[in-house]
Write an enzyme that holds these catalytic residues in place. Structure first.
Site, PDB file in Angstrom:
ATOM      1  N   ASN A  10       0.806  -1.227  -0.177  1.00  0.00           N
ATOM      2  CA  ASN A  10      -0.086  -0.083   0.072  1.00  0.00           C
ATOM      3  C   ASN A  10       0.843   1.201  -0.226  1.00  0.00           C
ATOM      4  O   ASN A  10       1.641   1.515   1.439  1.00  0.00           O
ATOM      5  CB  ASN A  10      -0.794   0.123   1.748  1.00  0.00           C
ATOM      6  CG  ASN A  10      -1.562   1.465   1.475  1.00  0.00           C
ATOM      7  OD1 ASN A  10      -1.496   1.500   0.579  1.00  0.00           O
ATOM      8  ND2 ASN A  10      -2.315   1.992   2.823  1.00  0.00           N
ATOM      9  N   LYS A  12       0.368   4.330  -0.490  1.00  0.00           N
ATOM     10  CA  LYS A  12      -0.184   5.422   0.405  1.00  0.00           C
ATOM     11  C   LYS A  12      -0.462   6.544  -0.911  1.00  0.00           C
ATOM     12  O   LYS A  12      -0.456   6.277  -1.401  1.00  0.00           O
ATOM     13  CB  LYS A  12       0.402   5.313   1.524  1.00  0.00           C
ATOM     14  CG  LYS A  12      -0.005   4.284   2.695  1.00  0.00           C
ATOM     15  CD  LYS A  12       0.388   3.951   3.566  1.00  0.00           C
ATOM     16  CE  LYS A  12      -0.602   2.934   4.889  1.00  0.00           C
ATOM     17  NZ  LYS A  12       0.172   2.903   6.074  1.00  0.00           N
ATOM     18  N   HIS A  97      -9.578   0.678   5.655  1.00  0.00           N
ATOM     19  CA  HIS A  97      -8.661   1.099   6.022  1.00  0.00           C
ATOM     20  C   HIS A  97      -8.227   2.276   7.215  1.00  0.00           C
ATOM     21  O   HIS A  97      -9.300   3.202   7.292  1.00  0.00           O
ATOM     22  CB  HIS A  97      -7.452   2.076   4.983  1.00  0.00           C
ATOM     23  CG  HIS A  97      -5.930   1.530   5.201  1.00  0.00           C
ATOM     24  ND1 HIS A  97      -5.341   2.834   6.558  1.00  0.00           N
ATOM     25  CD2 HIS A  97      -4.699   0.972   4.700  1.00  0.00           C
ATOM     26  CE1 HIS A  97      -4.093   2.432   6.801  1.00  0.00           C
ATOM     27  NE2 HIS A  97      -3.377   1.150   5.903  1.00  0.00           N
ATOM     28  N   GLU A  99      -6.423   4.425   8.173  1.00  0.00           N
ATOM     29  CA  GLU A  99      -6.432   5.834   7.962  1.00  0.00           C
ATOM     30  C   GLU A  99      -7.572   6.798   7.501  1.00  0.00           C
ATOM     31  O   GLU A  99      -8.025   7.901   7.119  1.00  0.00           O
ATOM     32  CB  GLU A  99      -5.350   5.874   6.831  1.00  0.00           C
ATOM     33  CG  GLU A  99      -3.757   5.909   7.426  1.00  0.00           C
ATOM     34  CD  GLU A  99      -2.789   5.449   6.718  1.00  0.00           C
ATOM     35  OE1 GLU A  99      -3.250   5.326   5.799  1.00  0.00           O
ATOM     36  OE2 GLU A  99      -1.730   4.866   7.582  1.00  0.00           O
ATOM     37  N   GLU A 169      -4.793  -4.642  10.427  1.00  0.00           N
ATOM     38  CA  GLU A 169      -4.352  -3.883  11.253  1.00  0.00           C
ATOM     39  C   GLU A 169      -4.174  -3.501  11.989  1.00  0.00           C
ATOM     40  O   GLU A 169      -4.688  -2.742  12.287  1.00  0.00           O
ATOM     41  CB  GLU A 169      -3.867  -2.779   9.578  1.00  0.00           C
ATOM     42  CG  GLU A 169      -3.437  -3.744   8.272  1.00  0.00           C
ATOM     43  CD  GLU A 169      -3.151  -2.577   7.315  1.00  0.00           C
ATOM     44  OE1 GLU A 169      -2.405  -2.947   6.888  1.00  0.00           O
ATOM     45  OE2 GLU A 169      -4.039  -1.327   7.432  1.00  0.00           O
ATOM     46  N   GLY A 175       3.460   2.777  11.405  1.00  0.00           N
ATOM     47  CA  GLY A 175       3.844   3.303  10.777  1.00  0.00           C
ATOM     48  C   GLY A 175       4.523   3.868  12.426  1.00  0.00           C
ATOM     49  O   GLY A 175       5.177   5.054  11.938  1.00  0.00           O
ATOM     50  N   SER A 215       4.038  -1.642  10.665  1.00  0.00           N
ATOM     51  CA  SER A 215       5.328  -2.026  10.565  1.00  0.00           C
ATOM     52  C   SER A 215       5.643  -4.137   9.727  1.00  0.00           C
ATOM     53  O   SER A 215       7.262  -4.022  10.976  1.00  0.00           O
ATOM     54  CB  SER A 215       6.302  -1.632  11.672  1.00  0.00           C
ATOM     55  OG  SER A 215       4.968  -0.258  11.945  1.00  0.00           O
TER      56      SER A 215
HETATM   57  P1  13P Z   1       3.291   0.852   7.444  1.00  0.00           P
HETATM   58  O1  13P Z   1       3.692  -0.849   6.770  1.00  0.00           O
HETATM   59  O2  13P Z   1       3.757   1.586   7.277  1.00  0.00           O
HETATM   60  O3  13P Z   1       3.604   0.712   9.469  1.00  0.00           O
HETATM   61  O4  13P Z   1       1.594   0.555   6.756  1.00  0.00           O
HETATM   62  C1  13P Z   1       1.274  -0.404   6.998  1.00  0.00           C
HETATM   63  C2  13P Z   1      -0.760  -0.083   6.286  1.00  0.00           C
HETATM   64  O5  13P Z   1      -1.716   1.127   6.543  1.00  0.00           O
HETATM   65  C3  13P Z   1      -0.865  -0.480   5.495  1.00  0.00           C
HETATM   66  O6  13P Z   1      -1.648  -0.780   4.640  1.00  0.00           O
END
Ligand code: 13P
Length: 252
Positions: A10, A12, A97, A99, A169, A175, A215
């Site tokens: 992803n 982003k 997601h 976010e 997640e 992150g 992560s």
């Molecule tokens: P990170 O791997 O940067 O922690 O992000 C995970 C994520 O949100 C994948 O959708």
């Protein structure tokens, strides 16, 4: 049970056009030998078409969108519909997601509409869910996850089950550099699979891939993917580097 093994990237809201095409090309070159691992790339909207053209005839590679509209078409300025994504070569879409839930206030109703749109358009769905730090600390993480699964999957068309992938997640791991430990991931993935038995049946529960995200990187992927109910990863930051992403693909 021989479930699909998947590593998804992803991206982003990262990369510009030339970076995106170069990154997709490098990932293709470095991971195409690993044919039994499904690789799904989720670039930003404007790059999906070109990434899809690059990947579409490559066995085991798929392209996805990070979001889609909850409407099919019409006067919704700035929205991108599921049929539009399908028409430019997307195979998958991420729904739910954290976010999107946190920054764009996407609730269960909106997410159900998006999933309906995605399946109607012929897209596969990666449905994301996971608890926040305070929820884990207060011990309600399983209850939260069960609700996130029930409110969406109980309205899912049964004939689309094979088009569904789940991604656990935990918000506290996204992150942050703090990964769920393999026992934490396995515990939750086993719990999710039990929820799937309750919602559907054992056979269906055994068939749905459940990815871990948060992560996940080249150093911790092997231990995580070794867990019996972890079927791969949804990778954020580490998917922006082709070397790191390809190491993760090799971690099964
Ligand atoms: P990170 O791997 O940067 O922690 O992000 C995970 C994520 O949100 C994948 O959708």
């Amino acid at each position: 049970m021989n479930r699909k093994k998947i590593v998804a990237g992803n991206w982003k809201m990262n990369t510009l056009y030339s970076d995106a095409i170069a990154l997709a090309g490098n990932i293709l070159a470095k991971t195409s030998a690993f044919k039994d691992i499904e690789k799904i790339i989720f670039p930003p909207f404007p790059f999906i078409n070109d990434v899809a053209i690059l990947l579409q005839s490559q066995p085991g590679f798929y392209t996805g969108a990070q979001n889609c509209s909850s409407f099919e078409k019409g006067a919704f300025t700035g929205e991108v519909s599921a049929p539009m994504l399908k028409s430019i070569g997307a195979n998958y879409v991420l729904i739910g997601h954290s976010e999107r839930r946190a920054y764009f206030k996407e609730d269960a109703k909106t997410l159900s509409l998006k999933i309906e749109q995605a399946f109607q358009a012929g897209l596969n769905v990666v449905y994301c869910f996971g608890e926040a730090l305070a929820e884990r600390k207060s011990g309600v993480h399983q209850r939260i996850v069960k609700t996130q699964l029930q409110e969406i999957l109980s309205v899912m068309p049964q004939d689309k089950i094979s088009d569904l992938v789940l991604a656990y997640e935990p918000v506290w791991a996204i992150g942050t550099g703090e990964t769920a430990t393999p026992p934490q991931a396995q515990d939750m993935h086993a719990f999710v699979r039990n929820c799937l038995v309750e919602l559907f049946n054992k056979e269906v529960a055994e068939q749905i891939p459940i990815l871990y995200g948060g992560s996940c990187n080249a150093r911790n992927a092997r231990e995580l993917f070794n867990c019996p109910d972890v079927d791969g990863g949804l990778i954020g930051g580490a998917s922006l580097n082709a070397d790191e992403f390809s190491e993760i693909v090799k971690s099964f």
